[in-house]
Scaffold this active site. Structure first.
Site, short mmCIF file in Angstrom:
data_model
loop_
_atom_site.label_atom_id
_atom_site.label_comp_id
_atom_site.label_asym_id
_atom_site.label_seq_id
_atom_site.Cartn_x
_atom_site.Cartn_y
_atom_site.Cartn_z
N HIS A 7 -3.50 0.38 -3.27
CA HIS A 7 -4.60 0.63 -2.03
C HIS A 7 -4.95 -0.66 -1.61
CE1 HIS A 7 -4.36 4.94 -3.78
NE2 HIS A 7 -4.29 4.13 -5.17
N ASN A 19 -6.06 9.11 5.63
CA ASN A 19 -5.78 7.89 6.47
C ASN A 19 -5.99 8.41 8.16
OD1 ASN A 19 -3.56 5.92 4.51
ND2 ASN A 19 -5.56 5.70 4.52
N GLU A 68 -7.63 3.26 -6.13
CA GLU A 68 -8.69 2.70 -5.02
C GLU A 68 -9.99 2.41 -5.38
OE1 GLU A 68 -8.89 0.71 -2.92
OE2 GLU A 68 -8.59 1.30 -0.76
N ARG A 92 0.98 -1.11 0.01
CA ARG A 92 -0.06 0.02 0.01
C ARG A 92 0.77 1.19 0.01
NH1 ARG A 92 -4.25 -0.65 4.94
NH2 ARG A 92 -4.85 1.23 4.17
N HIS A 93 0.28 2.22 -0.53
CA HIS A 93 0.90 3.70 -0.32
C HIS A 93 1.36 3.83 1.10
CE1 HIS A 93 -2.78 4.91 1.24
NE2 HIS A 93 -3.38 4.45 0.38
N ARG A 120 -1.03 9.70 -3.41
CA ARG A 120 -0.34 9.07 -2.44
C ARG A 120 0.67 7.68 -2.75
NH1 ARG A 120 -6.15 8.34 -2.20
NH2 ARG A 120 -6.95 6.41 -1.82
O1 G3H Z 1 -11.00 3.11 0.83
C1 G3H Z 1 -11.19 1.98 0.97
C2 G3H Z 1 -10.47 1.16 1.89
O2 G3H Z 1 -9.09 1.02 1.34
C3 G3H Z 1 -11.43 -0.17 1.49
O3 G3H Z 1 -11.69 -0.34 2.83
O4 G3H Z 1 -13.42 -1.79 1.67
O5 G3H Z 1 -12.64 -2.39 4.01
O6 G3H Z 1 -14.23 -0.30 3.52
P1 G3H Z 1 -13.25 -1.30 3.18
#
Ligand code: G3H
Length: 196
Positions: free
Chosen positions: A148, A15, A81, A8-9, A60
């Site tokens: 991401h 964040n 993402e 990941r970044h 990012r």
């Molecule tokens: O911004 C989204 C996240 O990296 C993904 O998280 O799918 O568990 O809500 P999630």
């Protein structure tokens, strides 16, 4: 066998605030990760002249790659993402409060298929990753993929042969490199946690 390095970044400003989506720069910790990742890659891929660095088109990931020199960098929109549509820029608390139906009912019930209004589902992400996977399979040299959480869940599941239904729940921690080696006897995995 040649490695694929997934990360990941570095931690972003969003964040830190708990906001999803967006296109913010790195936090101080994220900047430190970019430097640690650079040191790691310079050592790990020292004699690998044909290696390349793949990022998304979001700041990012580009900023995380920016201290790395000596390898070509490629930006892929397909590595962006998951598009959280109308929820972009919100915290999970805000989503829960403003759209309880969306959050508590629909997404919890079927996170794999749940599509954010005007955004994407995990299944959408998996589908758009197909050209990236084809290209990764074709590469003979190492590739570093800086992307991401949602996207890396899908990529990791492909290489680690994990079932579709697990994808939205796989842990892909920040500031950790997942190294995948594809050899004749199957796939081997190593993790390097560079910082907390
Ligand atoms: O911004 C989204 C996240 O990296 C993904 O998280 O799918 O568990 O809500 P999630």
């Amino acid at each position: 066998p040649r490695p694929i390095l997934l990360t990941r970044h570095g931690e972003s400003k969003d964040n830190v605030r708990g906001r999803i989506g967006g296109d913010t720069a790195l936090s101080d910790a994220g900047e430190i990760y970019a430097k640690k990742l650079t040191n790691f890659i310079e050592k790990r891929l020292k004699s690998e002249r044909a290696a390349s660095i793949w990022t998304s088109t979001l700041q990012r990931t580009i900023l995380t790659a920016s201290p790395i020199v000596g390898f070509p960098k490629i930006q892929w929109r397909a590595l962006d993402e998951i598009n959280s549509g109308v929820c972009d820029g919100m915290t999970y608390e805000e989503i829960k409060k403003n759209m309880p139906e969306e959050y508590d009912r629909a997404r919890k019930k079927d996170k794999l298929r749940y599509r954010y209004p005007r955004g994407e589902s995990y299944l959408d992400v998996i589908q758009r990753l197909e050209p990236v996977i084809i290209e990764l399979e074709r590469q003979r040299a190492p590739v570093v993929v800086i992307s991401h959480q949602a996207v890396l869940r899908a990529l990791y599941a492909y290489f680690a042969d994990r079932p579709l239904k697990e994808i939205p729940h796989i842990e892909v921690p920040l500031h950790t490199i997942i190294e995948i080696q594809m050899g004749v006897t199957g796939v081997q995995e190593k993790r390097y946690k560079l910082m907390d």
